[in-house]
Scaffold this motif. Structure first.
Motif, PDB file in Angstrom:
ATOM      1  N   LEU A  29      53.101 -68.005  62.020  1.00 48.33           N
ATOM      2  CA  LEU A  29      53.710 -67.478  60.797  1.00 48.33           C
ATOM      3  C   LEU A  29      52.649 -66.958  59.830  1.00 48.33           C
ATOM      4  CD1 LEU A  29      56.538 -70.089  60.123  1.00 48.33           C
ATOM      5  CD2 LEU A  29      56.766 -67.760  61.008  1.00 48.33           C
ATOM      6  N   GLN A  30      51.517 -67.641  59.755  1.00 46.08           N
ATOM      7  CA  GLN A  30      50.433 -67.166  58.905  1.00 46.08           C
ATOM      8  C   GLN A  30      49.911 -65.830  59.417  1.00 46.08           C
ATOM      9  OE1 GLN A  30      47.863 -70.632  59.070  1.00 46.08           O
ATOM     10  NE2 GLN A  30      48.260 -71.052  56.916  1.00 46.08           N
ATOM     11  N   ALA A  31      49.771 -65.694  60.718  1.00 46.02           N
ATOM     12  CA  ALA A  31      49.273 -64.441  61.281  1.00 46.02           C
ATOM     13  C   ALA A  31      50.221 -63.284  60.969  1.00 46.02           C
ATOM     14  CB  ALA A  31      49.087 -64.584  62.791  1.00 46.02           C
ATOM     15  N   ILE A  32      51.498 -63.514  61.112  1.00 51.52           N
ATOM     16  CA  ILE A  32      52.481 -62.454  60.830  1.00 51.52           C
ATOM     17  C   ILE A  32      52.447 -62.084  59.357  1.00 51.52           C
ATOM     18  CG2 ILE A  32      54.962 -61.978  60.715  1.00 51.52           C
ATOM     19  CD1 ILE A  32      55.198 -63.697  63.301  1.00 51.52           C
ATOM     20  N   THR A  33      52.421 -63.077  58.477  1.00 47.49           N
ATOM     21  CA  THR A  33      52.383 -62.809  57.039  1.00 47.49           C
ATOM     22  C   THR A  33      51.105 -62.070  56.660  1.00 47.49           C
ATOM     23  OG1 THR A  33      53.685 -64.802  56.640  1.00 47.49           O
ATOM     24  CG2 THR A  33      52.528 -63.857  54.754  1.00 47.49           C
ATOM     25  N   GLY A  34      49.982 -62.470  57.219  1.00 50.91           N
ATOM     26  CA  GLY A  34      48.717 -61.799  56.925  1.00 50.91           C
ATOM     27  C   GLY A  34      48.714 -60.349  57.381  1.00 50.91           C
ATOM     28  N   LEU A  35      49.264 -60.087  58.558  1.00 57.91           N
ATOM     29  CA  LEU A  35      49.296 -58.716  59.060  1.00 57.91           C
ATOM     30  C   LEU A  35      50.262 -57.836  58.273  1.00 57.91           C
ATOM     31  CD1 LEU A  35      49.129 -59.375  62.898  1.00 57.91           C
ATOM     32  CD2 LEU A  35      47.359 -58.358  61.459  1.00 57.91           C
ATOM     33  N   VAL A  36      51.382 -58.398  57.852  1.00 54.11           N
ATOM     34  CA  VAL A  36      52.354 -57.620  57.081  1.00 54.11           C
ATOM     35  C   VAL A  36      51.782 -57.239  55.713  1.00 54.11           C
ATOM     36  CG1 VAL A  36      54.575 -57.788  55.882  1.00 54.11           C
ATOM     37  CG2 VAL A  36      54.390 -58.498  58.266  1.00 54.11           C
ATOM     38  N   HIS A  37      51.032 -58.141  55.112  1.00 54.99           N
ATOM     39  CA  HIS A  37      50.497 -57.924  53.762  1.00 54.99           C
ATOM     40  C   HIS A  37      48.982 -57.700  53.774  1.00 54.99           C
ATOM     41  CE1 HIS A  37      54.277 -59.046  51.857  1.00 54.99           C
ATOM     42  NE2 HIS A  37      54.354 -60.056  52.696  1.00 54.99           N
ATOM     43  N   LEU A  51      44.647 -65.307  56.895  1.00 51.83           N
ATOM     44  CA  LEU A  51      45.934 -65.628  57.510  1.00 51.83           C
ATOM     45  C   LEU A  51      46.092 -64.946  58.864  1.00 51.83           C
ATOM     46  CD1 LEU A  51      48.349 -65.479  54.449  1.00 51.83           C
ATOM     47  CD2 LEU A  51      47.466 -67.504  55.602  1.00 51.83           C
ATOM     48  N   SER A  52      45.681 -63.691  58.963  1.00 46.76           N
ATOM     49  CA  SER A  52      45.789 -62.961  60.226  1.00 46.76           C
ATOM     50  C   SER A  52      44.927 -63.598  61.308  1.00 46.76           C
ATOM     51  CB  SER A  52      45.364 -61.507  60.049  1.00 46.76           C
ATOM     52  OG  SER A  52      46.158 -60.885  59.092  1.00 46.76           O
ATOM     53  N   GLY A  53      43.778 -64.087  60.929  1.00 48.96           N
ATOM     54  CA  GLY A  53      42.862 -64.704  61.890  1.00 48.96           C
ATOM     55  C   GLY A  53      43.444 -65.922  62.561  1.00 48.96           C
ATOM     56  N   TYR A  54      44.348 -66.619  61.895  1.00 43.67           N
ATOM     57  CA  TYR A  54      44.943 -67.801  62.498  1.00 43.67           C
ATOM     58  C   TYR A  54      45.748 -67.476  63.747  1.00 43.67           C
ATOM     59  CZ  TYR A  54      43.744 -71.632  59.431  1.00 43.67           C
ATOM     60  OH  TYR A  54      43.080 -72.615  58.777  1.00 43.67           O
ATOM     61  N   GLY A  55      46.328 -66.294  63.807  1.00 42.62           N
ATOM     62  CA  GLY A  55      47.056 -65.914  65.012  1.00 42.62           C
ATOM     63  C   GLY A  55      46.138 -65.812  66.206  1.00 42.62           C
ATOM     64  N   TRP A  83      37.080 -72.035  59.685  1.00 39.84           N
ATOM     65  CA  TRP A  83      37.940 -70.960  59.183  1.00 39.84           C
ATOM     66  C   TRP A  83      38.866 -71.507  58.091  1.00 39.84           C
ATOM     67  CZ3 TRP A  83      37.559 -65.908  59.818  1.00 39.84           C
ATOM     68  CH2 TRP A  83      38.648 -65.098  59.540  1.00 39.84           C
ATOM     69  N   PHE A  84      39.394 -72.709  58.315  1.00 38.82           N
ATOM     70  CA  PHE A  84      40.272 -73.359  57.350  1.00 38.82           C
ATOM     71  C   PHE A  84      39.525 -73.648  56.047  1.00 38.82           C
ATOM     72  CE2 PHE A  84      41.917 -77.457  55.695  1.00 38.82           C
ATOM     73  CZ  PHE A  84      43.154 -77.016  55.274  1.00 38.82           C
ATOM     74  N   ILE A  85      38.326 -74.155  56.124  1.00 42.44           N
ATOM     75  CA  ILE A  85      37.539 -74.451  54.922  1.00 42.44           C
ATOM     76  C   ILE A  85      37.231 -73.170  54.154  1.00 42.44           C
ATOM     77  CG2 ILE A  85      35.327 -75.347  54.082  1.00 42.44           C
ATOM     78  CD1 ILE A  85      37.336 -77.500  54.938  1.00 42.44           C
ATOM     79  N   MET A  86      36.817 -72.112  54.861  1.00 47.20           N
ATOM     80  CA  MET A  86      36.535 -70.839  54.188  1.00 47.20           C
ATOM     81  C   MET A  86      37.774 -70.296  53.481  1.00 47.20           C
ATOM     82  SD  MET A  86      33.972 -68.819  56.851  1.00 47.20           S
ATOM     83  CE  MET A  86      35.230 -67.658  57.162  1.00 47.20           C
ATOM     84  N   GLY A  87      38.905 -70.328  54.152  1.00 48.56           N
ATOM     85  CA  GLY A  87      40.140 -69.835  53.552  1.00 48.56           C
ATOM     86  C   GLY A  87      40.590 -70.678  52.379  1.00 48.56           C
TER      87      GLY A  87
END
Length: 185
Positions: A29-37, A51-55, A83-87
């Protein structure tokens, strides 16, 4: 007593499995949201990329668990954690950006759906990490309290926590391997 008859191993295993399932759903869901926005956060363009990177990370993580060694799987967990810490740092550092796109200073704009989704899924990830930590800790505790001959033989008289954790993970990996073999046949 065989492990399958121990009620605490059953609910701990189910808790861990459900938590990991929620993580994987959240990653996609994070990947989809990141790619959409992808272009909707001018205050910090890394947030949709994060968010996109999580996919991609989730797909790699699932692939590495099935086809690669435990070392590669452990490395992928380390990458996910970094990646989580950076985000997290980037999301919390711009807390409450301007959600109005038509302001005098458009550089402080971030789409409300994107930012709030990133913020709350990051908070949820902290809760899920706590659940995983508690579940693994309980599993280790129950292994310590076990009177099972198999556990005692494996661990011997030198009962340090590292051996319990190694035993628990080896047991989980062997169970997953047995399940994947039974599904293939």
């Amino acid at each position: 007593m065989p492990e399958s008859e121990r009620p605490y191993f059953t609910w701990i295993r189910q808790t861990i499995a459900c938590t990991l399932l929620v993580y994987h759903i959240m990653f996609f869901l994070q990947a989809i949201t990141g790619l959409v926005h992808i272009n909707d956060c001018r205050i910090d363009p890394f947030i949709p990329v994060y968010l996109s990177g999580y996919g991609f990370i989730a797909v790699f993580w699932l692939w590495s668990k099935r086809w690669c060694s435990i070392i590669l799987w452990s490395a992928s967990i380390a990458i996910v954690f970094m990646w989580f810490i950076m985000g997290t740092i980037r999301i919390y550092s711009v807390y409450q950006p301007d959600y109005n796109k038509n302001t005098k200073d458009p550089d402080h704009y971030c789409d409300k759906t994107l930012y709030l989704f990133a913020f709350w899924t990051t908070n949820l990830a902290f809760v899920l990490l706590a659940v995983l930590f508690c579940s693994y800790s309980l599993a280790v505790y129950f292994l310590i309290e076990s009177d099972d001959n198999e556990t005692q033989t494996l661990l011997g008289d030198n009962q340090n926590n590292a051996m319990f954790i190694v035993y628990f993970f080896q047991r989980q990996i062997s169970l997953r391997h047995e399940v994947s073999i039974s599904r293939a046949t």
